[in-house]
Design an enzyme around this catalytic site. Structure first.
Site, PDB file in Angstrom:
ATOM      1  N   CYS A 196       0.847  -1.188   0.000  1.00 34.73           N
ATOM      2  CA  CYS A 196       0.000   0.000   0.000  1.00 34.73           C
ATOM      3  C   CYS A 196       0.889   1.247   0.000  1.00 34.73           C
ATOM      4  O   CYS A 196       1.756   1.390   0.873  1.00 34.73           O
ATOM      5  CB  CYS A 196      -0.905   0.001   1.233  1.00 34.73           C
ATOM      6  SG  CYS A 196      -1.852   1.523   1.427  1.00 34.73           S
ATOM      7  N   CYS A 201       0.409   3.134   3.581  1.00 34.84           N
ATOM      8  CA  CYS A 201       0.796   2.614   4.903  1.00 34.84           C
ATOM      9  C   CYS A 201       1.739   1.421   4.844  1.00 34.84           C
ATOM     10  O   CYS A 201       2.106   0.871   5.894  1.00 34.84           O
ATOM     11  CB  CYS A 201      -0.459   2.250   5.708  1.00 34.84           C
ATOM     12  SG  CYS A 201      -1.308   0.752   5.116  1.00 34.84           S
ATOM     13  N   CYS A 247      -6.683  -1.682   0.532  1.00 38.78           N
ATOM     14  CA  CYS A 247      -5.840  -1.946   1.693  1.00 38.78           C
ATOM     15  C   CYS A 247      -6.725  -2.227   2.901  1.00 38.78           C
ATOM     16  O   CYS A 247      -7.485  -1.343   3.334  1.00 38.78           O
ATOM     17  CB  CYS A 247      -4.932  -0.750   1.976  1.00 38.78           C
ATOM     18  SG  CYS A 247      -3.907  -0.980   3.459  1.00 38.78           S
ATOM     19  N   CYS A 280      -5.540   0.500   6.044  1.00 45.58           N
ATOM     20  CA  CYS A 280      -5.832   1.945   6.106  1.00 45.58           C
ATOM     21  C   CYS A 280      -7.024   2.370   5.266  1.00 45.58           C
ATOM     22  O   CYS A 280      -7.451   3.530   5.326  1.00 45.58           O
ATOM     23  CB  CYS A 280      -4.606   2.760   5.706  1.00 45.58           C
ATOM     24  SG  CYS A 280      -4.225   2.692   3.930  1.00 45.58           S
ATOM     25  N   ASP A 323      21.748  -5.142 -16.601  1.00 47.36           N
ATOM     26  CA  ASP A 323      21.503  -6.274 -15.703  1.00 47.36           C
ATOM     27  C   ASP A 323      20.488  -7.200 -16.360  1.00 47.36           C
ATOM     28  O   ASP A 323      19.345  -6.810 -16.604  1.00 47.36           O
ATOM     29  CB  ASP A 323      20.966  -5.745 -14.371  1.00 47.36           C
ATOM     30  CG  ASP A 323      20.650  -6.858 -13.378  1.00 47.36           C
ATOM     31  OD1 ASP A 323      20.900  -8.043 -13.691  1.00 47.36           O
ATOM     32  OD2 ASP A 323      20.137  -6.546 -12.288  1.00 47.36           O
TER      33      ASP A 323
END
Length: 450
Positions: free
Chosen positions: A209, A212, A231, A234, A359
């Site tokens: 989230c 939070c 979420c 929250c 990479d």
């Protein structure tokens, strides 16, 4: 226009003419030359244009192309950067190359690299930002997804009145409080999913989230971290969607049929991720005054574009050239290949230059194990990092005897003629694709340039 910008414009246009008429290429040098003379040249070139900036990790080129095709239906001539040269010098070149026609509404639709949004916005003053998605991509260039989004937000903050047209299924796009007017698009494939409560698979990126740091849950997940998120800690959740895909009717590697509202749409390209691209383009088109019928007609005419499921006829072979550059995009391409009904041959090209990301560990995050290997009758492996890709495929279950390594493009093209299937899919990183297309152009298989 200042004297300096006038000189920059003349020099840039002259270099563009020479490169394209004599040397048959060049998408960034004219812009680089013009900027050397006047670093602010883009400001004068873009004067009078309503500019739409398209940015995000995946889907920028296809979304831009679909927006352009749609807006042409109503407004005629649209300025754009069709080659995908999406950094500042490439955008300047797009303006230098454009053959201006008389139109009532001057519109520019520009694909912009995420890290270039701020510097381009300073000079262009866009009227709209289109945000496709943000996934892990070239970690050596962009870092984590939150760093990438910060780069985009820093650009948007310079244009607080510009409309944001964003993928509402991406939790990151509604996480920052911006004063801009906002329009969100996303998938809503059913009306009775509010009671669903599940998490994304454990190896999915971007599921914390953004408010939070709790793990997000989903009522519906389309792919990767995209879907109807919420979420439980929250209360943060997907914003209200203005434009939605309501049904996927049919999918093949070369076609899609889906519904937005009550109307059916079709595009001549495969992959669920391209439905998101079409939805983004549809959202822009509607915001710019097009009807559903005008958008549907534009989608039906969409053309294959440079390296993005580009169809190439070579002898009796039907080659589908597909750019891959990060795990989420590659995963979706692999899922798309599993919708192929016929046997086919697979060609994989891996480079690790700056434009690809140096990479190559990202190939291990894609689900090669999930490919339907019974349909794949032969595998060619090439590119500068052929040994890495060959080992990855061997670990995923491909028998070494079914694979042929051929890092030389000329030899690889010859081997394609010997493949046992009519259909050939080439999955390639960016610079490997450029090299292969150059070799094909020299053999007159395709036209030079983009």
């Amino acid at each position: 226009m200042s004297f300096k910008s006038g000189i920059a414009k003349v020099a840039g246009k002259a270099s563009y003419w020479f490169l394209h008429n004599v040397l048959k290429g060049g998408t960034s040098f004219p812009g680089k030359l013009a900027m050397k003379i006047d670093p602010q040249v883009l400001n004068s070139l873009a004067k009078g244009y309503e500019t739409i900036i398209v940015t995000g990790t995946n889907g920028k080129t296809m979304t831009t192309a679909l927006i352009v095709e749609s807006l042409k239906k109503k407004y005629g001539d649209i300025l754009t950067n069709p080659s995908g040269s999406n950094m500042q010098q490439g955008i300047v070149t797009a303006f230098l190359a454009h053959k201006h026609k008389r139109v009532q509404r001057k519109i520019a639709v520009l694909e912009v690299d995420e890290a270039n949004v701020k510097m381009v916005t300073k000079l262009l003053h866009p009227s709209a930002f289109v945000l496709t998605n943000i996934f892990r991509d070239q970690m050596d260039r962009y870092g984590e997804i939150y760093t990438t989004y910060d780069k985009i937000v820093n650009g948007i903050k310079l244009a607080p009145k510009a409309k944001i047209i964003a993928n509402g299924d991406a939790s990151i796009f509604s996480s920052v409080d911006l004063p801009n007017p906002k329009i969100y698009f996303g998938f809503k494939l059913a009306d009775d999913l509010e009671t669903n409560d599940f998490k994304a698979p454990v190896n999915t990126d971007g599921v914390l989230c953004p408010k939070c740091d709790h793990i997000l849950h989903y009522h519906e997940r389309i792919y990767a971290n995209l879907g109807d998120f919420f979420c439980p800690n929250c209360g943060y959740h997907r914003p209200k969607l203005t434009y939605t895909v309501n049904e996927i009717i049919d999918q093949t590697p070369n076609s899609l049929k889906f519904k937005m509202g009550e109307k059916e749409y079709a595009i001549n390209i495969g992959g669920t991720y391209n439905i998101y691209n079409a939805l983004a383009a549809y959202s822009v088109a509607r915001e710019f005054g097009l009807s559903d019928e005008e958008v549907a007609a534009a989608f039906a005419e969409n053309k294959r574009i440079f390296g993005r499921q580009e169809l190439i006829k070579y002898g009796n072979k039907e080659i589908d050239l597909i750019l891959v550059k990060n795990p989420v995009g590659l995963d979706e391409v692999l899922h798309m290949l599993n919708t192929e009904k016929d046997d086919y041959s697979l060609v994989t090209l891996l480079n690790a230059n700056h434009a690809d990301g140096i990479d190559t560990s990202w190939i291990w995050d894609a689900d090669y194990e999930g490919l339907d290997k019974k349909k794949i009758k032969r595998v060619l492996v090439g590119g500068q990092r052929w040994h890495d890709m060959g080992f990855r495929l061997e670990v995923s279950g491909f028998e070494p005897g079914t694979m042929l390594t051929n890092p030389d493009d000329d030899s690889l093209i010859e081997e394609i003629t010997k493949l046992p299937t009519k259909k050939v899919y080439i999955l390639s990183t960016y610079t490997a694709m450029l090299a292969l297309r150059k070799a094909m152009a020299e053999k007159k298989i395709i036209k030079a340039g983009m």
